[in-house]
Design an enzyme around this catalytic site. Structure first.
Site, PDB file in Angstrom:
ATOM      1  N   HIS A  61     -19.745  20.542 -67.267  1.00 36.57           N
ATOM      2  CA  HIS A  61     -20.648  20.290 -66.136  1.00 36.57           C
ATOM      3  C   HIS A  61     -21.687  19.229 -66.486  1.00 36.57           C
ATOM      4  O   HIS A  61     -22.075  18.428 -65.630  1.00 36.57           O
ATOM      5  CB  HIS A  61     -21.383  21.568 -65.732  1.00 36.57           C
ATOM      6  CG  HIS A  61     -20.668  22.394 -64.716  1.00 36.57           C
ATOM      7  ND1 HIS A  61     -20.386  21.957 -63.448  1.00 36.57           N
ATOM      8  CD2 HIS A  61     -20.191  23.661 -64.788  1.00 36.57           C
ATOM      9  CE1 HIS A  61     -19.762  22.907 -62.783  1.00 36.57           C
ATOM     10  NE2 HIS A  61     -19.631  23.955 -63.570  1.00 36.57           N
ATOM     11  N   HIS A  75     -16.501  24.999 -70.436  1.00 41.23           N
ATOM     12  CA  HIS A  75     -16.675  24.854 -68.987  1.00 41.23           C
ATOM     13  C   HIS A  75     -18.083  24.356 -68.665  1.00 41.23           C
ATOM     14  O   HIS A  75     -18.252  23.412 -67.886  1.00 41.23           O
ATOM     15  CB  HIS A  75     -16.420  26.208 -68.310  1.00 41.23           C
ATOM     16  CG  HIS A  75     -16.684  26.218 -66.845  1.00 41.23           C
ATOM     17  ND1 HIS A  75     -15.667  26.222 -65.916  1.00 41.23           N
ATOM     18  CD2 HIS A  75     -17.839  26.237 -66.132  1.00 41.23           C
ATOM     19  CE1 HIS A  75     -16.200  26.221 -64.691  1.00 41.23           C
ATOM     20  NE2 HIS A  75     -17.520  26.242 -64.806  1.00 41.23           N
ATOM     21  N   GLU A  76     -19.097  24.997 -69.259  1.00 38.88           N
ATOM     22  CA  GLU A  76     -20.479  24.638 -68.944  1.00 38.88           C
ATOM     23  C   GLU A  76     -20.858  23.260 -69.493  1.00 38.88           C
ATOM     24  O   GLU A  76     -21.553  22.496 -68.823  1.00 38.88           O
ATOM     25  CB  GLU A  76     -21.441  25.713 -69.453  1.00 38.88           C
ATOM     26  CG  GLU A  76     -21.231  27.081 -68.825  1.00 38.88           C
ATOM     27  CD  GLU A  76     -21.243  27.108 -67.307  1.00 38.88           C
ATOM     28  OE1 GLU A  76     -21.927  26.265 -66.677  1.00 38.88           O
ATOM     29  OE2 GLU A  76     -20.564  27.968 -66.729  1.00 38.88           O
ATOM     30  N   CYS A 110     -15.521  28.802 -60.877  1.00 37.63           N
ATOM     31  CA  CYS A 110     -16.824  28.172 -60.974  1.00 37.63           C
ATOM     32  C   CYS A 110     -17.679  28.634 -59.801  1.00 37.63           C
ATOM     33  O   CYS A 110     -17.171  28.782 -58.684  1.00 37.63           O
ATOM     34  CB  CYS A 110     -16.645  26.657 -60.944  1.00 37.63           C
ATOM     35  SG  CYS A 110     -18.175  25.732 -61.146  1.00 37.63           S
TER      36      CYS A 110
END
Length: 179
Positions: free
Chosen positions: A144, A140-141, A96
């Protein structure tokens, strides 16, 4: 637009939940997308890492992510959500921009379907799989946006390694390989 500072591990904003964007056509959203594109492009140019970024990483608690895949136009996704996913999971290396000095293995769905809006406010759906490691990248995004970091999904603390060691042992076979 300026290259923005990327918040680093431990910053409280990274653990907060981003708010939906009420009007994807607003000029402020286009400005945010430009900042995201410029920022991730700068990181890719200077570190060799950076395929995507989420708005909370630059301190904006809005549900916006941007993908900047090699050889592709930038791809902003406004209000993205995973609406379907595979029963199968796989273990992948993850890193990241908010803690680029450490890498770890995480578990992700093999494929997902994401629903999102574009900058014109139109809704789209895309199915992402292993090709270009798009499924893991989108997961992953989107994490966030929910205040979840890849370290929260680490499958085994023994997979944790430094960036230098990852580059020596694993980078050539990973989505982070220079392309």
């Amino acid at each position: 637009m300026p290259i923005r500072e990327i918040l680093q591990l431990g910053h409280p904003v990274l653990r907060q939940i981003a708010q939906p964007v009420p009007d994807p056509t607003a000029p402020a959203v286009a400005d945010l997308v430009t900042d995201l594109a410029d920022t991730v492009g700068h990181w890719r140019d200077t570190t060799g890492y950076g395929r995507a970024i989420a708005a909370p990483q630059i301190g904006e608690l809005q549900r916006v992510i941007l993908l900047r895949l090699p050889g592709q136009p930038v791809w902003p996704l406004i209000n993205p959500s995973i609406i379907d996913y595979s029963p199968e999971k796989l273990v992948v290396w993850d890193a990241c921009l908010s803690f680029l000095s450490i890498f770890m293995q995480v578990e992700r769905y093999e494929w997902i379907t994401v629903r999102y809006q574009d900058l014109l406010g139109q809704w789209h759906e895309t199915r992402a799989g292993r090709e270009d490691d798009l499924a893991e990248l989108l997961q992953h995004e989107i994490d966030h946006l929910d205040g979840t970091l890849s370290i929260d999904r680490m499958v085994d603390v023994k997979s944790l390694c430094s960036r230098e060691e990852f580059e020596r042992q694993h980078r050539a076979d990973s989505p982070y390989a220079q392309k």
